[in-house]
Design a protein around this motif. Structure first.
Motif, PDB file in Angstrom:
ATOM      1  N   ARG A  58       0.953  -1.186   0.042  1.00 43.10           N
ATOM      2  CA  ARG A  58      -0.093  -0.047   0.040  1.00 43.10           C
ATOM      3  C   ARG A  58       0.863   1.230   0.039  1.00 43.10           C
ATOM      4  O   ARG A  58       0.449   2.201  -0.778  1.00 43.10           O
ATOM      5  N   LEU A  59       1.778   1.284   0.771  1.00 43.53           N
ATOM      6  CA  LEU A  59       2.775   2.432   0.950  1.00 43.53           C
ATOM      7  C   LEU A  59       4.252   1.878   0.998  1.00 43.53           C
ATOM      8  O   LEU A  59       4.616   1.082   1.900  1.00 43.53           O
ATOM      9  N   ILE A  60       5.136   2.424   0.307  1.00 39.39           N
ATOM     10  CA  ILE A  60       6.535   2.197   0.437  1.00 39.39           C
ATOM     11  C   ILE A  60       7.323   3.510   0.654  1.00 39.39           C
ATOM     12  O   ILE A  60       7.559   4.432  -0.097  1.00 39.39           O
ATOM     13  N   TYR A  61       7.696   3.537   1.815  1.00 39.15           N
ATOM     14  CA  TYR A  61       8.413   4.823   2.419  1.00 39.15           C
ATOM     15  C   TYR A  61      10.047   4.588   2.132  1.00 39.15           C
ATOM     16  O   TYR A  61      10.313   3.545   2.289  1.00 39.15           O
ATOM     17  N   GLY A  62      10.824   5.670   1.825  1.00 42.49           N
ATOM     18  CA  GLY A  62      12.006   5.767   1.789  1.00 42.49           C
ATOM     19  C   GLY A  62      12.687   5.221   0.819  1.00 42.49           C
ATOM     20  O   GLY A  62      14.100   4.808   1.119  1.00 42.49           O
ATOM     21  N   ALA A  63      12.273   4.701  -0.513  1.00 45.97           N
ATOM     22  CA  ALA A  63      12.919   4.244  -1.488  1.00 45.97           C
ATOM     23  C   ALA A  63      14.396   4.896  -1.820  1.00 45.97           C
ATOM     24  O   ALA A  63      15.017   4.447  -2.209  1.00 45.97           O
ATOM     25  N   ASP A  64      14.338   6.232  -1.341  1.00 49.38           N
ATOM     26  CA  ASP A  64      15.556   7.118  -1.867  1.00 49.38           C
ATOM     27  C   ASP A  64      16.750   6.654  -0.984  1.00 49.38           C
ATOM     28  O   ASP A  64      17.903   7.172  -1.250  1.00 49.38           O
ATOM     29  N   GLN A  65      16.298   6.060   0.307  1.00 44.63           N
ATOM     30  CA  GLN A  65      17.285   5.505   1.178  1.00 44.63           C
ATOM     31  C   GLN A  65      17.787   4.327   0.755  1.00 44.63           C
ATOM     32  O   GLN A  65      18.818   3.817   1.381  1.00 44.63           O
ATOM     33  N   PHE A  66      17.369   3.549  -0.362  1.00 46.16           N
ATOM     34  CA  PHE A  66      17.915   2.149  -0.562  1.00 46.16           C
ATOM     35  C   PHE A  66      17.773   1.798  -1.842  1.00 46.16           C
ATOM     36  O   PHE A  66      18.243   0.790  -2.347  1.00 46.16           O
ATOM     37  N   ASN A  67      17.347   2.945  -2.658  1.00 44.75           N
ATOM     38  CA  ASN A  67      17.421   2.607  -4.251  1.00 44.75           C
ATOM     39  C   ASN A  67      18.081   3.592  -5.070  1.00 44.75           C
ATOM     40  O   ASN A  67      17.641   4.859  -4.701  1.00 44.75           O
ATOM     41  N   GLU A  68      18.925   3.363  -5.817  1.00 41.51           N
ATOM     42  CA  GLU A  68      19.791   4.322  -6.487  1.00 41.51           C
ATOM     43  C   GLU A  68      19.150   5.159  -7.520  1.00 41.51           C
ATOM     44  O   GLU A  68      19.120   6.444  -7.370  1.00 41.51           O
ATOM     45  N   VAL A  69      18.210   4.616  -8.066  1.00 46.12           N
ATOM     46  CA  VAL A  69      17.092   5.473  -8.928  1.00 46.12           C
ATOM     47  C   VAL A  69      16.309   6.509  -8.298  1.00 46.12           C
ATOM     48  O   VAL A  69      16.269   7.874  -8.448  1.00 46.12           O
ATOM     49  N   PHE A  70      15.765   6.125  -7.237  1.00 44.48           N
ATOM     50  CA  PHE A  70      14.946   6.941  -6.388  1.00 44.48           C
ATOM     51  C   PHE A  70      15.822   8.122  -5.528  1.00 44.48           C
ATOM     52  O   PHE A  70      15.293   9.340  -5.453  1.00 44.48           O
ATOM     53  N   ALA A  71      17.228   7.558  -5.429  1.00 44.39           N
ATOM     54  CA  ALA A  71      18.200   8.508  -4.930  1.00 44.39           C
ATOM     55  C   ALA A  71      18.412   9.725  -5.888  1.00 44.39           C
ATOM     56  O   ALA A  71      18.678  10.813  -5.342  1.00 44.39           O
ATOM     57  N   ARG A  72      18.217   9.311  -7.245  1.00 41.98           N
ATOM     58  CA  ARG A  72      18.578  10.499  -7.984  1.00 41.98           C
ATOM     59  C   ARG A  72      17.432  11.164  -8.175  1.00 41.98           C
ATOM     60  O   ARG A  72      17.448  12.604  -8.331  1.00 41.98           O
ATOM     61  N   LEU A  73      16.198  10.633  -8.260  1.00 44.52           N
ATOM     62  CA  LEU A  73      14.886  11.344  -8.524  1.00 44.52           C
ATOM     63  C   LEU A  73      14.714  12.429  -7.360  1.00 44.52           C
ATOM     64  O   LEU A  73      14.264  13.753  -7.595  1.00 44.52           O
ATOM     65  N   VAL A  74      15.246  12.256  -6.108  1.00 43.17           N
ATOM     66  CA  VAL A  74      15.145  13.213  -4.981  1.00 43.17           C
ATOM     67  C   VAL A  74      15.838  14.272  -5.248  1.00 43.17           C
ATOM     68  O   VAL A  74      15.554  15.291  -4.504  1.00 43.17           O
ATOM     69  N   ARG A  75      16.668  14.325  -6.153  1.00 42.67           N
ATOM     70  CA  ARG A  75      17.896  15.351  -6.462  1.00 42.67           C
ATOM     71  C   ARG A  75      17.558  15.792  -7.908  1.00 42.67           C
ATOM     72  O   ARG A  75      18.528  16.467  -8.450  1.00 42.67           O
ATOM     73  N   HIS A  76      16.368  15.540  -8.427  1.00 45.72           N
ATOM     74  CA  HIS A  76      16.135  16.127  -9.829  1.00 45.72           C
ATOM     75  C   HIS A  76      15.843  17.425  -9.975  1.00 45.72           C
ATOM     76  O   HIS A  76      14.851  17.945  -9.397  1.00 45.72           O
ATOM     77  N   PRO A  77      16.488  18.141 -10.804  1.00 45.03           N
ATOM     78  CA  PRO A  77      16.245  19.812 -10.863  1.00 45.03           C
ATOM     79  C   PRO A  77      14.698  19.939 -11.310  1.00 45.03           C
ATOM     80  O   PRO A  77      14.137  21.219 -11.083  1.00 45.03           O
ATOM     81  N   ARG A  78      14.176  19.185 -12.106  1.00 49.46           N
ATOM     82  CA  ARG A  78      12.923  19.522 -12.746  1.00 49.46           C
ATOM     83  C   ARG A  78      11.768  19.664 -11.757  1.00 49.46           C
ATOM     84  O   ARG A  78      10.848  20.205 -11.944  1.00 49.46           O
ATOM     85  N   TRP A  79      11.884  19.062 -10.443  1.00 48.36           N
ATOM     86  CA  TRP A  79      10.815  19.020  -9.355  1.00 48.36           C
ATOM     87  C   TRP A  79      11.544  20.128  -8.369  1.00 48.36           C
ATOM     88  O   TRP A  79      10.821  20.976  -7.779  1.00 48.36           O
TER      89      TRP A  79
END
Ligand SMILES: O=C(O)CCC(=O)C(=O)O
Length: 260
Positions: A58-79
């Protein structure tokens, strides 16, 4: 990528603005691939909750803390650029969550404001924070879109709400039926639809809810919940995937950081 004056005005008046196709189909393929990998790993980790009536996540929290692609998404200049424009400050990630709302199995969410949870649980001082919804799939009227009451953010944090915690540390601050009815009478309800790759910038006091996905169509949304670096939560009781203790201003990566 900057928001226009018209888009900023819409955000101020309606509490949200949708940027159509902010991410390309190639970038969405990368993100969907990363989500699939997470789902294939039979994710039994803190920060993952399941639907009540099935094993579907239902909910997956913190994927930026264990997955490289989501770690990049959270530093994407477009958002990041539009978020900094709206919040008028540098930003960091308060939390990243994925709501997969699986075909047939994904259930709905009762009316709530996310700021209410961040204030109640984490002691976030003000609502100078955003929910940034990245549509991973095409979202229609039918597959459980997010529904909002336009302009409801202007009422601030609604006091008539009841905490509904689950066993993973996630609490929905449910707003009463009477309050919802009053606001809907005034402003109606919008279902937020759009193509995969579109991104919605949403005020964290905008009252929202959603119905279940009873269709065969996928409907995943990534919520990048970004906070101003000047608005640091004062309580440290929740896990890092719910309330990130690292409030260092994010530096954006290159624009092509999702093209591998
Ligand atoms: O994705 C949805 O359908 C609603 C999610 C939501 O309201 C939330 O997680 O706060």
């Amino acid at each position: 990528m900057k928001l226009s004056i018209e888009q900023l005005r819409q955000f101020e008046q309606q509490g949200y603005v949708i940027c159509k196709d902010l991410f390309t189909s190639e970038e969405m393929k990368t993100l969907r691939g990363a989500l699939q990998e997470i789902l294939n790993d039979d994710i039994d980790r803190p920060g993952v909750s399941r639907e009540k009536n099935s094993k579907a996540p239902r909910l997956i929290y913190g994927a930026d803390q264990f997955n490289e692609v989501f770690a990049r998404l959270v530093r994407h200049p477009r958002w990041m650029e539009p978020a900094k424009q709206i919040l008028e400050s540098d930003v960091y990630i308060h939390q990243l969550r994925i709501n997969p709302k699986a075909p047939y199995e994904g259930e709905g969410f009762w009316w709530h404001q996310d700021f209410s949870t961040w204030h109640f649980e984490d002691g976030m001082p003000t609502s100078n924070a955003l929910m940034i919804a990245v549509f991973m799939d095409d979202i229609y009227d039918t597959n459980g879109p997010l529904m909002v009451i336009p302009g409801s953010h202007k009422y601030g944090e609604i006091p008539e709400r009841v905490p509904n915690p689950d066993e993973t540390g996630y609490t929905v601050m449910e707003v009463s039926r009477d309050v919802v009815a009053g606001l809907v009478k005034e402003s109606g309800i919008e279902a937020l639809t759009g193509s995969a790759g579109s991104v919605m910038f949403m005020h964290c006091n905008l009252l929202h809810a959603s119905a279940g996905n009873v269709t065969p169509y996928p409907r995943s949304i990534i919520y990048i919940n970004a906070n101003s670096v000047g608005n640091i939560p004062t309580k440290k009781k929740r896990a890092a995937h719910h309330c990130n203790p690292d409030a260092t201003a994010l530096e954006p990566l290159e624009d092509d950081c999702l093209i591998s």
